[in-house]
Enzyme design. Sequence first.
Site, PDB file in Angstrom:
ATOM      1  N   ARG A 262       0.837  -1.198   0.000  1.00  0.00           N
ATOM      2  CA  ARG A 262       0.000   0.000   0.000  1.00  0.00           C
ATOM      3  C   ARG A 262       0.872   1.247   0.000  1.00  0.00           C
ATOM      4  NH1 ARG A 262      -4.843  -1.984   4.164  1.00  0.00           N
ATOM      5  NH2 ARG A 262      -5.188  -3.963   3.074  1.00  0.00           N
ATOM      6  N   ARG A 277       2.941   1.128  10.924  1.00  0.00           N
ATOM      7  CA  ARG A 277       2.436   1.497   9.594  1.00  0.00           C
ATOM      8  C   ARG A 277       3.552   1.330   8.568  1.00  0.00           C
ATOM      9  NH1 ARG A 277      -2.495   4.005   9.394  1.00  0.00           N
ATOM     10  NH2 ARG A 277      -3.308   4.813  11.370  1.00  0.00           N
ATOM     11  N   GLU A 349      -6.182  -2.020  15.112  1.00  0.00           N
ATOM     12  CA  GLU A 349      -6.855  -3.048  14.312  1.00  0.00           C
ATOM     13  C   GLU A 349      -5.862  -4.083  13.801  1.00  0.00           C
ATOM     14  OE1 GLU A 349      -7.927  -3.691   9.771  1.00  0.00           O
ATOM     15  OE2 GLU A 349      -8.120  -1.627  10.490  1.00  0.00           O
ATOM     16  N   SER A 352     -10.134  -6.918  10.083  1.00  0.00           N
ATOM     17  CA  SER A 352     -11.353  -6.216   9.703  1.00  0.00           C
ATOM     18  C   SER A 352     -12.201  -7.203   8.922  1.00  0.00           C
ATOM     19  CB  SER A 352     -11.008  -4.994   8.843  1.00  0.00           C
ATOM     20  OG  SER A 352     -12.132  -4.174   8.641  1.00  0.00           O
ATOM     21  N   ARG A 390       1.154  -5.689  13.106  1.00  0.00           N
ATOM     22  CA  ARG A 390       0.679  -5.217  14.410  1.00  0.00           C
ATOM     23  C   ARG A 390       0.490  -6.380  15.388  1.00  0.00           C
ATOM     24  NH1 ARG A 390      -3.767  -0.850  12.149  1.00  0.00           N
ATOM     25  NH2 ARG A 390      -2.245   0.637  11.308  1.00  0.00           N
TER      26      ARG A 390
END
Length: 424
Positions: A262, A277, A349, A352, A390
């Site tokens: 990403r 991130r 998170e 999801s 994470r």
Amino acid sequence: MLDLKELRNNPKELEAKLKNKVPETTLSPILALDERLRALKTEVEELKSKRNHTSKEIGQRKQKGEDVSQVMAEMGALGEKIAKLDHEVVKTEGEFNYLLSVLPNVPMDDVPVSPSPKDNVCIKEWGEKRAFTFPFKNHVELNEKLRLFDFARGAKIAGSGWPLYIGLGARLEWALLNFMLDTHRRNGFIQVIPPLLVRPEIMFGSGQLPKFESQLFKIKDEDYNLFLIPTSEVPINGMHADEILEEEQLPLKYTAYTPCFRREAGAAGSQERGLIRTHQFNKVEMFCLTKPEDSPRVYEEMLSSAEEVLQGLGLHYRNMLLTTGDMSFAAAKTIDIEVWLPGQNRYYEVSSVSNCTDFQSRRSQTRYRQKGEKPQFVHTLNGSGLATSRLMVALLENNQQEDGTILVPKVLHKYLEEEITCIR
């Protein structure tokens, strides 16, 4: 993609629901284009019918030796008008399809209505936050001694946001991935290894294009026009594009490990260094195709399988039902699983889980057939099971000891060799 019939028949109700997700949504431009497009197509069809009728008439009159010069001249003018209208149809159709393609999915009725993620609803908690009896460290500080990752060399290779796992860090990451895949396979998911590069139409099918092109990495040269996947949801959704499945094949439940890419790694603040991130991260995905009436049940199965991973690792987490304004473009309902990261003093998170109803299947033209009935669109569901970056942070920070070593959860021992029960 939304149902065009629903758009035409219930525009006010549909617009109200879409505004709950994206407040600035208005259907007036697309409805005007739809009306214009239908009028143009009707006019073109009538003119083409007239041209065909006149062509036959010309042939008949020629056989009789009659003068057809005037009619031929009128036919020339008619042909020019048809060509002009055909061009207008193509242009209007392109504008219409674009506006239709950037409309988000409609939220389900049980989704909390709010533009703010602050109004997300906690529907479940498991475990408790660890109470430390010593000054704990975040994963970046822990790594200074353990050397599980080499952020500096990762940046040297590719720039910031591209992590490099090394030694026991790489092995621990691999152990997590194998544990998650084993869990999902045991719960009835079929493992696949999809391509990491996909064609634009596959990105469109999952809802990534055209709206989110700026967030994607792509390869574009004379020979290739491909995108790096942001999640394996994209290629798995594309597996059955343009297919009609048989009812007895459903549900199809897939799981896959892939790296994910990403462009937008987010603002790297002091609390979001290291693995929080990144541009590249590892993720095990769950993706299901179901009959519409089965999607609520399958949704719960996916959520349960993701939770099983965290419970096996002994990590405290909470399930958050997202508001209309916090859901993704393609989702009709989403529950985020958030794990507690003590080094960041907040939840993040790690999964999801979304029901996308028939939004993606309309874009991909993925349908199923019940006996004696016309094919209809499947429902698609996706969920992280889980994203490891994470999750790795949570594992290191929550399992740290006062001397800076890390206790390895028992479920991972067999993947690391039995003697590696503590990372030091």
